[in-house]
Design an enzyme around this catalytic site. Structure first.
Site, short mmCIF file in Angstrom:
data_model
loop_
_atom_site.label_atom_id
_atom_site.label_comp_id
_atom_site.label_asym_id
_atom_site.label_seq_id
_atom_site.Cartn_x
_atom_site.Cartn_y
_atom_site.Cartn_z
N PHE A 43 0.87 -1.17 0.00
CA PHE A 43 0.00 0.00 0.00
C PHE A 43 0.91 1.22 0.00
O PHE A 43 1.05 1.92 1.00
CB PHE A 43 -0.94 -0.03 1.21
CG PHE A 43 -1.85 -1.22 1.20
CD1 PHE A 43 -3.05 -1.17 0.52
CD2 PHE A 43 -1.48 -2.39 1.84
CE1 PHE A 43 -3.88 -2.27 0.48
CE2 PHE A 43 -2.32 -3.50 1.81
CZ PHE A 43 -3.51 -3.44 1.13
N ASN A 99 -7.61 0.22 -3.82
CA ASN A 99 -7.33 1.00 -5.03
C ASN A 99 -8.61 1.47 -5.73
O ASN A 99 -8.66 2.57 -6.28
CB ASN A 99 -6.46 0.20 -6.00
CG ASN A 99 -5.01 0.18 -5.57
OD1 ASN A 99 -4.61 0.89 -4.65
ND2 ASN A 99 -4.21 -0.65 -6.21
N LEU A 148 -17.76 3.39 4.95
CA LEU A 148 -17.16 2.36 4.11
C LEU A 148 -17.48 1.01 4.73
O LEU A 148 -16.64 0.37 5.36
CB LEU A 148 -15.64 2.57 4.00
CG LEU A 148 -14.91 1.61 3.07
CD1 LEU A 148 -15.42 1.75 1.64
CD2 LEU A 148 -13.42 1.84 3.13
N GLY A 151 -23.83 -2.69 3.39
CA GLY A 151 -25.04 -2.88 4.18
C GLY A 151 -26.27 -2.65 3.32
O GLY A 151 -26.27 -2.91 2.13
N GLY A 155 -30.00 5.82 3.34
CA GLY A 155 -31.39 6.23 3.48
C GLY A 155 -31.43 7.52 4.28
O GLY A 155 -30.50 8.31 4.23
N CYS A 158 -31.63 13.24 4.21
CA CYS A 158 -30.78 14.05 3.32
C CYS A 158 -30.16 13.30 2.14
O CYS A 158 -30.22 13.78 1.02
CB CYS A 158 -29.68 14.72 4.13
SG CYS A 158 -30.29 15.99 5.23
#
Length: 189
Positions: A43, A99, A148, A151, A155, A158
Site C-alpha cells: 500500500f 485502489n 465504508l 449494508g 437512506g 438528506c
C-alpha cells in the site's frame, strides 16, 4: 525450484497486485508440501514508497498455511502497522478494494468539478477544501470509515433527496451516466 529444492521449505510472497483467486486457483499447480504462496500486497503511494513501507498503517498477509503466517509475522515484528492475517483471496481483494476506493474518490471529485464548471459561478477549490474540513475525515480511525461498510444502502432524509437533486442537475448539464447516476442505481439494487 519444485524439482531442485525438494526438501527445503519455500514460501513465495506475492507483493504485486493480483486478482483474487490468483494464488488459490492459478498457482495451485506449483504448490506441494514444501512450496507455498502468500499474498502480501503493498500500500505504497507513488513517490513515497520508502516512507510508506517503513511507516505502514497495515500489513496484510494472505495465507493458506498457518505456519506461513507465523513466519511472515516474525519478519514484520519490528513494524508498527497492524498485521492483518486473512486467506489469500481476501488479501488479494483488499488491495483491489483499496485502489478502487481511491480511484472512485478521484473520479467522483472530477465528475463534481465538471458539474461545477458547467453550472458556473462555483469556486471549485473552495468547495472541495470546505468538504475536507468535515470532522469525520479526522481521528484514528476517522469516523468517515463508518461510511465504508457494506449494508442496506443509504437512506434517511438528506442523502436520498440530495443525491437525486445533484444527479438531476448533472443530467441537466449533460453530465449523465456517471458516478452520481451509478450511486443511485447501486443504492436501489
Amino acid at each position: 525450484i519444485k524439482n531442485k529444492y525438494k526438501n527445503e521449505r519455500i514460501i513465495f510472497v506475492i507483493k504485486s497486485t493480483v486478482p483474487p483467486g490468483t494464488i488459490k486457483e492459478n498457482l495451485k499447480r506449483f504448490k506441494n508440501k514444501n512450496i507455498s504462496f502468500c499474498s502480501n500486497p503493498e500500500f505504497l503511494r507513488e513517490g513515497f514508497a520508502w516512507y510508506d513501507f517503513n511507516n505502514t498503517d497495515k500489513i496484510v498477509i494472505g495465507y493458506e498455511n498457518l505456519d506461513d503466517f507465523i513466519i511472515l509475522k516474525r519478519i514484520y515484528k519490528k513494524f508498527k502497522g497492524n498485521i492483518i492475517g486473512v486467506n489469500t483471496n481476501t488479501s488479494e481483494f483488499i488491495k483491489y478494494l483499496s485502489n478502487s476506493l481511491l480511484a472512485s474518490l478521484i473520479s467522483f471529485s472530477n465528475e463534481l468539478a465538471m458539474l461545477a464548471e458547467k453550472q458556473g459561478d462555483i469556486n471549485i477549490r473552495k468547495a472541495f477544501e470546505t468538504v475536507k474540513l468535515d470532522k469525520r475525515w479526522f481521528g484514528n480511525p476517522a469516523t468517515i470509515s463508518n461510511y465504508l461498510h457494506p449494508g442496506l444502502g443509504y437512506g434517511g432524509y438528506c442523502l436520498p433527496k440530495d443525491l437525486m437533486a445533484i444527479n438531476h442537475l448533472a443530467k441537466k448539464n449533460k453530465i449523465s451516466n456517471g458516478i452520481l447516476d451509478s450511486i443511485n442505481k447501486v443504492n436501489k439494487k
